[in-house]
Design an enzyme around this catalytic site. Structure first.
Site, PDB file in Angstrom:
ATOM      1  CE1 TYR A  81      -6.456 -32.020  -7.641  1.00  0.00           C
ATOM      2  CE2 TYR A  81      -4.258 -31.098  -7.445  1.00  0.00           C
ATOM      3  CZ  TYR A  81      -5.083 -32.144  -7.778  1.00  0.00           C
ATOM      4  OH  TYR A  81      -4.551 -33.301  -8.243  1.00  0.00           O
ATOM      5  CE  LYS A  88     -30.792 -34.127 -30.591  1.00  0.00           C
ATOM      6  NZ  LYS A  88     -32.249 -34.156 -30.642  1.00  0.00           N
TER       7      LYS A  88
HETATM    8  C1  PYR Z   1     -34.337 -34.612 -33.838  1.00  0.00           C
HETATM    9  C2  PYR Z   1     -33.674 -35.878 -33.582  1.00  0.00           C
HETATM   10  O1  PYR Z   1     -33.300 -36.162 -32.466  1.00  0.00           O
HETATM   11  C3  PYR Z   1     -33.490 -36.809 -34.675  1.00  0.00           C
HETATM   12  O2  PYR Z   1     -33.944 -36.542 -35.765  1.00  0.00           O
HETATM   13  O3  PYR Z   1     -32.850 -37.835 -34.436  1.00  0.00           O
HETATM   14 MG    MG Z   2     -32.078 -37.913 -32.403  1.00  0.00          MG
END
Ligand code: PYR
Ligand code: MG
Ligand code: NDP
Length: 761
Positions: free
Chosen positions: A49, A104
């Site tokens: 920092y 994700k």
């Molecule tokens: C797998 C995916 O991204 C969906 O089914 O929207």
């Molecule tokens: Mg998707």
């Protein structure tokens, strides 16, 4: 539930309660952020920092490319959604999309070591969304757009691609298209078809569908042979209802108007629409050897079971992980971004996408080597109708796809960094694989293909019941819950657990017809150790560890798990009264410490208080064996407070003697000692001892005594953010695992899986 599908594979699914518990247990959600630099001292603070941080600030101002050197940007991807098309669930809004987006992000990390954060943007206004994302550009090396409905997603993605100088990739479009195209290439090959004459129907004309057909057309698929359908039926030239420019671009001249008419005689159907959109008669009307990709999530347009009822000549794929042939963008986005980030690509272009398609398609045609077979439920799949695409756990994906993507980026001039040695790059990529995830996956997959009967000794405990249900649901075998009827029922009722289900057996020790056999067995073992017949009887009648261990000893169960209500050493004593050490082995405890992509085995963390030199050598051999079984090449360090003779001391002498014993035994694994933990784990420290016989940092640590083993693993766990599994009990004649007192259901399932695994190998 776990069940055998008509397609011959074990189908594993989870209950709604399990899914909620998974997300809520411990720290809610699926990710957390950890710093990469110590922030311990005044100096650290001054560097991280003010004032130190000003230096990289000025460097980046002078040369923006250095942001990749001084910040997280080069390995950081944002997963961004407004929740308008969450999976196939529809528009449920930004907040509800968060579990998917966190998921994700976690997959980015797990599969390709890409750091990722989810951002849910609460607007359906396209301009607002674009503005929100475009100004975030400096923070990230790439933007993964997710679950944004068509046609908004097309406008958003193309405008952001113009506005930003980093890859902007709508996963539902291109990720899906890449995987579907790879699967299609292979399915066409298997059915003797080609891109020119094959007739394809795509149901759904949204983000995923439009991208899929655009990609396969770009790869040479005859556009006249593709019919696109949406909720209004066939998209034909001249249709006006429910149209947009993206649909119009793919409208064909045809008299067919409904999906049913379109599918008649079709060779291939893509489902990118909604659960249940395909009926039995539609599938029946398709050409011979039809190719059916029912990709809607979480539930496909038609299930493999339903297709199997109608015809046996189909190649069937879904978006789900619990059926063969999972055509899902998880096979793409982590690796595509990995490759793009590593060459600092400014975009992900068609050449990169097609390179990924080809790499993926080719991988499925290659032989599955031994060390990969575990990712395939212990079976070794061969390119064919049941295996047109690799599984997400295939460890070859991490090297195959990013290399192809990075190479294509360099060849098409969108890379801002060159990788000169792609072979070395592939090697580095393999090292990014999370070894323990691979190891635990291997254990689970092996057990799934060799299911076992595991007795859960503390069956009356709620978390044990939950673990038993997960064990059965995961297809790992039969879970036997040991307990008295009334308390067991009461706990189950209070917790809302239904035990009346396949894969669960309840055994009441008091009512068991095996009491006499177990008593005689135990009495025979203990009669010369001061136990009377009635003592043995009492242990069998009243102590669940003794009863469970006798079940395993006499073959009524394959393995046992206990420990949640009793301390480790007591449970171990109970078990050892009933079960012997395996011939030629020594019983020890091995803990698995998992941190930052490293897996370290620590032994003995459970049994030997102050091991002799001979015992230390045995411990080293047992622990090396465990490493082997987990797929690691053991490098064993025998630890002490001293390193190679300095400072001297009695305990260190014993460790040195153990090394000499291993020399005399001529064991076949790498070992050395005595050495300090810093030397064992740090390559620079190890280099100071050029004679050290380890070829790299140690992955098995043999501790000089149990107190150092227990103290160090517990300290690391509490202070170092390390995950520690175990101690795993090794060396008994029958398979038993002892969980920690108060263990959570997920820990108990892991222990039960390990117990089942040890019974299977
Ligand atoms: C797998 C995916 O991204 C969906 O089914 O929207
Ligand atoms: Mg998707
Ligand atoms: N396996 C995988 O990896 C992936 C699967 N998918 C799945 O694909 C599906 C669509 O996702 P996405 O493209 O992002 O969503 P979009 O909202 O962008 O598009 C949905 C499309 O499906 C059409 N549709 C919905 N229901 C039906 C039906 N019963 N019959 C015909 N068409 C229908 C809609 O028609 P209309 O235009 O008339 O409204 C629209 O064209 C979802 O189920 C999703 O889970 C998505 C991405 C990846």
């Amino acid at each position: 539930m776990a069940s055998e599908t008509k397609t011959g594979r074990t189908k594993v699914s989870v209950t709604e309660q399990e899914a909620l518990d998974f997300h809520s247990q411990g720290r809610p959600g699926k990710l957390e952020i950890t710093p990469t630099k110590a922030m311990a001292t005044q100096r650290d603070l001054s560097l991280a920092y003010s004032p130190g941080v000003a230096v990289p600030v000025k460097a980046i101002f002078a040369d923006p490319a250095t942001a990749y050197d001084y910040t997280t940007r080069g390995n950081m991807v944002a997963v961004i959604s407004n929740g308008t098309a969450i999976l196939g669930l529809g528009n449920l809004g930004a907040l509800a999309s968060k579990p998917v987006m966190e998921g994700k992000s976690v997959l980015f990390k797990r599969f390709a070591d890409v750091d990722s954060i989810d951002l849910e943007v609460d607007t359906e206004n396209v301009d607002e969304f674009i503005n929100c994302v475009r100004y975030l550009g400096p923070s990230f090396g790439g933007i993964n757009l997710e679950d944004i409905k068509a046609p908004d997603c097309f406008i958003i993605e193309s405008r952001l691609r113009e506005l930003m100088d980093i890859p902007v990739f709508h996963d539902d479009q291109h990720g899906t298209a890449i995987i579907a195209a790879a699967g299609l290439i292979n399915a066409l090959e298997l059915t003797g078809r080609d891109f020119k004459t094959t007739k394809l129907v795509c149901n759904g004309a949204g983000a995923a569908a439009i991208a899929c057909i655009e990609l396969i057309k770009a790869m040479g698929f005859n556009s006249e042979n593709i019919i696109l359908c949406d909720t209004k039926g066939v998209i034909y030239q001249g249709r006006t209802e429910g149209m947009n420019q993206w649909k119009s671009a793919h409208a064909v001249k045809t008299d067919r108007r409904t999906l049913r008419e379109a599918m008649e005689g079709a060779d291939v159907v893509f489902g990118l629409s909604q659960k249940g959109a395909f009926s039995a008669d539609m599938i029946a009307s398709m050409a011979d050897n039809p190719i059916i990709f029912a990709m809607a999530n979480p539930d496909p347009e038609i299930t493999p079971e339903e297709v199997a009822e109608i015809r046996s000549d189909a190649i069937m794929a879904t978006g789900r992980s619990d059926y063969p042939n999972q055509v899902n963008n998880v096979l793409g986005f982590p690796y595509i971004f990995r490759g793009a980030l590593d060459v600092r690509a400014s975009q992900i272009n068609d050449a990169m996408k097609i390179a990924a398609v080809r790499a993926l398609a080719n991988l499925a045609r290659e032989d599955v080597p031994d060390d990969v077979a575990a990712a395939y439920q212990g079976q070794r799949p061969r390119f064919g109708p049941q295996y047109i695409i690799p599984v997400p756990f295939d460890p070859r994906l991490i090297s195959a796809i990013p290399v192809a993507v990075a190479k294509a980026a360099m060849e098409t001039g969108v890379a801002r960094k060159e990788i000169e040695d792609l072979g070395a790059y592939a090697h580095e990529l393999s090292a990014r694989r999370d070894p323990i995830a691979a190891a635990t996956q291997r254990i689970f997959e092996h057990v799934r293909s060799h299911p076992k009967r595991v007795v859960f000794a503390e069956g009356e405990e709620e978390q044990v019941m939950r673990a038993a249900i997960s064990f059965a649901n995961l297809g790992l075998g039969t879970a036997i819950l040991l307990g008295r009827d009334e308390p067991l029922k009461a706990t189950a009722e209070r917790a809302g657990i239904d035990l009346d289900r396949p894969g669960i057996e309840v055994v009441n020790a008091r009512m068991s017809t095996r009491v006499e056999a177990y008593t005689e067995y135990l009495y025979a073992r203990l009669q010369r150790k001061g136990y009377l017949h009635r003592d043995a009887q009492r242990l069998i009648n009243t102590d669940r560890n003794h009863f469970a261990a006798c079940m395993v000893a006499l073959g009524d169960a394959d393995a046992m798990v206990t420990g949640t209500t009793r301390n480790y050493s007591t449970a171990l004593e109970d078990v050892r009264r009933c079960i012997d050490t395996a011939p030629g082995h020594r019983v020890i405890g091995v803990s698995l410490a998992l941190a930052r992509g490293r897996t370290i085995l620590v032994a003995d963390t459970a049994v030997h208080d102050m091991p002799t030199a001979e015992e230390l050598a045995d411990i080293a051999e047992e622990a090396a064996g465990v490493a082997h079984r987990l797929g690691l090449e053991p490098r064993v360090a025998l630890l002490a407070y001293s390193t190679f003779g300095h400072p001297t001391g009695e305990r260190s002498e014993r460790v040195r003697e153990a090394v000499k014993i291993l020399d005399r035994r001529g064991v076949s694994f790498e070992y050395d000692g005595e050495m300090g933990a810093d030397v064992a784990l740090n390559s620079h420290r190890m280099e100071q001892y050029p004679f050290c016989r380890l070829s790299g940092t140690a992955n098995v640590l043999v501790m000089p005594a149990i107190h150092s083993a227990a103290i160090s693993t517990k300290m690391l766990q509490e202070l170092g953010g390390l995950t520690v599994m175990g101690p795993l009990l090794i060396g008994l004649e029958k398979s038993v695992q002892i969980a920690q007192m108060g263990a959570k259901d997920s820990d108990i399932v892991n222990m039960a899986a390990i117990a089942a695994y040890n019974a299977a190998v």
